[in-house]
Design a protein around this motif. Sequence first.
Motif, PDB file in Angstrom:
ATOM      1  N   ASP A   1      -5.035 -10.839  -0.335  1.00  0.00           N
ATOM      2  CA  ASP A   1      -3.648 -11.188  -0.630  1.00  0.00           C
ATOM      3  C   ASP A   1      -2.959  -9.912  -1.100  1.00  0.00           C
ATOM      4  O   ASP A   1      -3.304  -9.360  -2.146  1.00  0.00           O
ATOM      5  CB  ASP A   1      -3.588 -12.265  -1.706  1.00  0.00           C
ATOM      6  N   GLU A   2      -2.015  -9.453  -0.308  1.00  0.00           N
ATOM      7  CA  GLU A   2      -1.354  -8.184  -0.634  1.00  0.00           C
ATOM      8  C   GLU A   2      -0.616  -8.242  -1.969  1.00  0.00           C
ATOM      9  O   GLU A   2      -0.602  -7.268  -2.715  1.00  0.00           O
ATOM     10  CB  GLU A   2      -0.381  -7.788   0.465  1.00  0.00           C
ATOM     11  N   ALA A   3      -0.039  -9.389  -2.287  1.00  0.00           N
ATOM     12  CA  ALA A   3       0.683  -9.521  -3.554  1.00  0.00           C
ATOM     13  C   ALA A   3      -0.265  -9.372  -4.740  1.00  0.00           C
ATOM     14  O   ALA A   3       0.123  -8.853  -5.788  1.00  0.00           O
ATOM     15  CB  ALA A   3       1.393 -10.861  -3.615  1.00  0.00           C
ATOM     16  N   MET A   4      -1.507  -9.798  -4.587  1.00  0.00           N
ATOM     17  CA  MET A   4      -2.484  -9.640  -5.654  1.00  0.00           C
ATOM     18  C   MET A   4      -3.038  -8.208  -5.673  1.00  0.00           C
ATOM     19  O   MET A   4      -3.262  -7.631  -6.730  1.00  0.00           O
ATOM     20  CB  MET A   4      -3.635 -10.623  -5.461  1.00  0.00           C
ATOM     21  N   ALA A   5      -3.225  -7.652  -4.490  1.00  0.00           N
ATOM     22  CA  ALA A   5      -3.800  -6.313  -4.395  1.00  0.00           C
ATOM     23  C   ALA A   5      -2.843  -5.239  -4.891  1.00  0.00           C
ATOM     24  O   ALA A   5      -3.253  -4.286  -5.554  1.00  0.00           O
ATOM     25  CB  ALA A   5      -4.197  -6.019  -2.949  1.00  0.00           C
ATOM     26  N   PHE A   6      -1.571  -5.391  -4.571  1.00  0.00           N
ATOM     27  CA  PHE A   6      -0.567  -4.397  -4.936  1.00  0.00           C
ATOM     28  C   PHE A   6       0.615  -5.077  -5.606  1.00  0.00           C
ATOM     29  O   PHE A   6       1.687  -5.209  -5.007  1.00  0.00           O
ATOM     30  CB  PHE A   6      -0.090  -3.626  -3.705  1.00  0.00           C
TER      31      PHE A   6
ATOM     32  N   ARG B   1      -8.434   1.544  -4.662  1.00  0.00           N
ATOM     33  CA  ARG B   1      -7.789   0.248  -4.880  1.00  0.00           C
ATOM     34  C   ARG B   1      -8.234  -0.748  -3.809  1.00  0.00           C
ATOM     35  O   ARG B   1      -8.553  -1.893  -4.106  1.00  0.00           O
ATOM     36  CB  ARG B   1      -6.272   0.434  -4.848  1.00  0.00           C
ATOM     37  N   PHE B   2      -8.255  -0.303  -2.548  1.00  0.00           N
ATOM     38  CA  PHE B   2      -8.734  -1.164  -1.463  1.00  0.00           C
ATOM     39  C   PHE B   2     -10.181  -1.599  -1.698  1.00  0.00           C
ATOM     40  O   PHE B   2     -10.527  -2.760  -1.499  1.00  0.00           O
ATOM     41  CB  PHE B   2      -8.643  -0.447  -0.115  1.00  0.00           C
ATOM     42  N   MET B   3     -11.020  -0.671  -2.094  1.00  0.00           N
ATOM     43  CA  MET B   3     -12.430  -0.997  -2.327  1.00  0.00           C
ATOM     44  C   MET B   3     -12.577  -2.000  -3.467  1.00  0.00           C
ATOM     45  O   MET B   3     -13.392  -2.920  -3.390  1.00  0.00           O
ATOM     46  CB  MET B   3     -13.235   0.276  -2.627  1.00  0.00           C
ATOM     47  N   GLY B   4     -11.798  -1.828  -4.516  1.00  0.00           N
ATOM     48  CA  GLY B   4     -11.864  -2.764  -5.636  1.00  0.00           C
ATOM     49  C   GLY B   4     -11.431  -4.159  -5.227  1.00  0.00           C
ATOM     50  O   GLY B   4     -12.063  -5.154  -5.602  1.00  0.00           O
ATOM     51  N   ILE B   5     -10.361  -4.247  -4.449  1.00  0.00           N
ATOM     52  CA  ILE B   5      -9.889  -5.551  -3.983  1.00  0.00           C
ATOM     53  C   ILE B   5     -10.883  -6.169  -3.005  1.00  0.00           C
ATOM     54  O   ILE B   5     -11.141  -7.378  -3.045  1.00  0.00           O
ATOM     55  CB  ILE B   5      -8.490  -5.424  -3.350  1.00  0.00           C
ATOM     56  N   LEU B   6     -11.460  -5.363  -2.122  1.00  0.00           N
ATOM     57  CA  LEU B   6     -12.466  -5.866  -1.190  1.00  0.00           C
ATOM     58  C   LEU B   6     -13.654  -6.434  -1.952  1.00  0.00           C
ATOM     59  O   LEU B   6     -14.138  -7.526  -1.657  1.00  0.00           O
ATOM     60  CB  LEU B   6     -12.913  -4.754  -0.242  1.00  0.00           C
ATOM     61  N   PHE B   7     -14.130  -5.723  -2.957  1.00  0.00           N
ATOM     62  CA  PHE B   7     -15.248  -6.197  -3.769  1.00  0.00           C
ATOM     63  C   PHE B   7     -14.891  -7.513  -4.461  1.00  0.00           C
ATOM     64  O   PHE B   7     -15.675  -8.466  -4.457  1.00  0.00           O
ATOM     65  CB  PHE B   7     -15.630  -5.133  -4.810  1.00  0.00           C
TER      66      PHE B   7
ATOM     67  N   ALA C   1       0.842  -1.201   0.000  1.00  0.00           N
ATOM     68  CA  ALA C   1       0.000   0.000   0.000  1.00  0.00           C
ATOM     69  C   ALA C   1       0.877   1.251   0.000  1.00  0.00           C
ATOM     70  O   ALA C   1       0.601   2.217  -0.715  1.00  0.00           O
ATOM     71  CB  ALA C   1      -0.927   0.001   1.211  1.00  0.00           C
ATOM     72  N   ARG C   2       1.933   1.228   0.803  1.00  0.00           N
ATOM     73  CA  ARG C   2       2.838   2.381   0.850  1.00  0.00           C
ATOM     74  C   ARG C   2       3.528   2.573  -0.492  1.00  0.00           C
ATOM     75  O   ARG C   2       3.677   3.703  -0.970  1.00  0.00           O
ATOM     76  CB  ARG C   2       3.877   2.189   1.965  1.00  0.00           C
ATOM     77  N   ALA C   3       3.945   1.479  -1.128  1.00  0.00           N
ATOM     78  CA  ALA C   3       4.596   1.569  -2.434  1.00  0.00           C
ATOM     79  C   ALA C   3       3.632   2.117  -3.484  1.00  0.00           C
ATOM     80  O   ALA C   3       4.015   2.942  -4.318  1.00  0.00           O
ATOM     81  CB  ALA C   3       5.118   0.204  -2.857  1.00  0.00           C
ATOM     82  N   HIS C   4       2.357   1.700  -3.416  1.00  0.00           N
ATOM     83  CA  HIS C   4       1.347   2.206  -4.355  1.00  0.00           C
ATOM     84  C   HIS C   4       1.158   3.714  -4.160  1.00  0.00           C
ATOM     85  O   HIS C   4       1.132   4.474  -5.135  1.00  0.00           O
ATOM     86  CB  HIS C   4       0.021   1.470  -4.137  1.00  0.00           C
ATOM     87  N   TYR C   5       1.050   4.135  -2.905  1.00  0.00           N
ATOM     88  CA  TYR C   5       0.898   5.557  -2.590  1.00  0.00           C
ATOM     89  C   TYR C   5       2.117   6.351  -3.088  1.00  0.00           C
ATOM     90  O   TYR C   5       1.965   7.398  -3.721  1.00  0.00           O
ATOM     91  CB  TYR C   5       0.735   5.732  -1.074  1.00  0.00           C
ATOM     92  N   ASP C   6       3.312   5.834  -2.828  1.00  0.00           N
ATOM     93  CA  ASP C   6       4.534   6.531  -3.250  1.00  0.00           C
ATOM     94  C   ASP C   6       4.629   6.630  -4.772  1.00  0.00           C
ATOM     95  O   ASP C   6       5.059   7.661  -5.303  1.00  0.00           O
ATOM     96  CB  ASP C   6       5.769   5.832  -2.693  1.00  0.00           C
ATOM     97  N   ARG C   7       4.219   5.568  -5.483  1.00  0.00           N
ATOM     98  CA  ARG C   7       4.222   5.631  -6.953  1.00  0.00           C
ATOM     99  C   ARG C   7       3.271   6.707  -7.457  1.00  0.00           C
ATOM    100  O   ARG C   7       3.586   7.434  -8.395  1.00  0.00           O
ATOM    101  CB  ARG C   7       3.824   4.271  -7.546  1.00  0.00           C
TER     102      ARG C   7
END
Length: 85
Positions: free
Chosen positions: A68-73, A52-58, A28-34
């Motif tokens: 799965d963080e690797a799938m989410a980010f 992004r969180f909402m899309g992965i939650l859905f 999540a931090r890497a996504h924000y920094d990008r």
Amino acid sequence: MSRKIKNQRLAAVGYVWAFVSLTRPPGARAHYDRRREAGDRHVAAQRNLFNRFMGILFYCLQNGHNFDEAMAFPQPSLELAAAAA
């Protein structure tokens, strides 16, 4: 009227959720920094992270998967990073 109130509550929770997530999951931090490096301001990068969180939650709820963080980010490959530079 209730739809507007629910949307405001969701936006308020989203801001807090995205803000807190900057300290825990490294993806999540890497996504924000990008997003920040791409020119987004703090609020826009946080809003994108929350979306992004909402899309992965859905996705997880619809398909019965655990988060799965690797799938989410997914981390961008080194080849893509080199091509972008």
